[in-house]
Design an enzyme around this catalytic site. Structure first.
Site, PDB file in Angstrom:
ATOM      1  CG  ASN A  39      -1.937   1.057   1.224  1.00 35.52           C
ATOM      2  OD1 ASN A  39      -1.602   2.223   1.110  1.00 35.52           O
ATOM      3  ND2 ASN A  39      -3.194   0.678   1.344  1.00 35.52           N
ATOM      4  CG  HIS A  50      -5.892  -0.324  -1.591  1.00 35.62           C
ATOM      5  ND1 HIS A  50      -7.123  -0.832  -1.234  1.00 35.62           N
ATOM      6  CD2 HIS A  50      -5.891   0.970  -1.189  1.00 35.62           C
ATOM      7  CE1 HIS A  50      -7.831   0.108  -0.636  1.00 35.62           C
ATOM      8  NE2 HIS A  50      -7.109   1.209  -0.610  1.00 35.62           N
ATOM      9  CD  GLU A  52      -5.002  -6.252  -1.914  1.00 32.00           C
ATOM     10  OE1 GLU A  52      -5.626  -6.876  -1.050  1.00 32.00           O
ATOM     11  OE2 GLU A  52      -4.774  -5.014  -1.823  1.00 32.00           O
ATOM     12  CB  SER A  77      -9.869  -9.611   3.776  1.00 31.92           C
ATOM     13  OG  SER A  77     -10.997 -10.010   3.056  1.00 31.92           O
ATOM     14  CB  CYS A  79     -10.732  -3.039  -0.282  1.00 34.10           C
ATOM     15  SG  CYS A  79      -9.973  -2.394  -1.795  1.00 34.10           S
ATOM     16  CG  ASP A 142      -5.982   2.193   2.971  1.00 32.99           C
ATOM     17  OD1 ASP A 142      -5.423   2.822   2.043  1.00 32.99           O
ATOM     18  OD2 ASP A 142      -6.023   0.956   3.015  1.00 32.99           O
TER      19      ASP A 142
END
Length: 145
Positions: A39, A50, A52, A77, A79, A142
């Protein structure tokens, strides 16, 4: 710990050391890390980086056949935004470090055929718990609270 989750955790720690939010991710294709990221919203002044998304960006442009044979590892997990990217590119499997501090769109991913495995890795849980306690305003920003 699995070497790919360890790589994602290393990314999360790097993000924290940079003054950002400690979420890391790696995109793995046939046993090789294509992209890694963390992130970087704070560091880059970004609305979308982020962990990912950063890993996908750092993997570079790939043919759709590559994404369909990848596994995305993430310390937290995913978003809604990151889950959308997972679905858009057809990534079939996601390995999640933990979902106790934040439950992302795992149900959506599963409903669309994505294999989601949640590890509940103690190091991931502790890092996010500590961060949320220390920086609640940044965490809320965030996740859009």
């Amino acid at each position: 710990m699995d070497k790919y989750m360890q790589a994602a955790l290393d990314e999360a720690r790097q993000g924290l050391a940079e003054g950002g939010i400690p979420i890391g991710s790696v995109l793995v294709y046939r046993g090789r890390i294509l992209g890694r990221g963390h992130n970087r919203r704070v560091q880059s002044g970004s609305t979308v980086l982020h962990g990912e998304m950063d890993a996908l960006e750092n993997a570079g442009r790939q043919p759709s056949s590559v994404y369909r044979d990848c596994v995305l590892y993430t310390t937290l997990s995913p978003c809604p935004m990151c889950s959308g990217a997972i679905l858009l590119y057809g990534i079939p499997r996601v390995v999640v470090g933990e979902n106790l501090t934040f439950m992302g769109e795992e149900a959506l991913l599963r409903s669309r055929g994505v294999d989601v495995e949640v590890l509940q890795t103690p190091a991931c849980i502790e890092m996010m718990t500590d961060f949320i306690e220390a920086s609640p305003e940044l965490w809320n920003e965030d996740v859009g609270k």
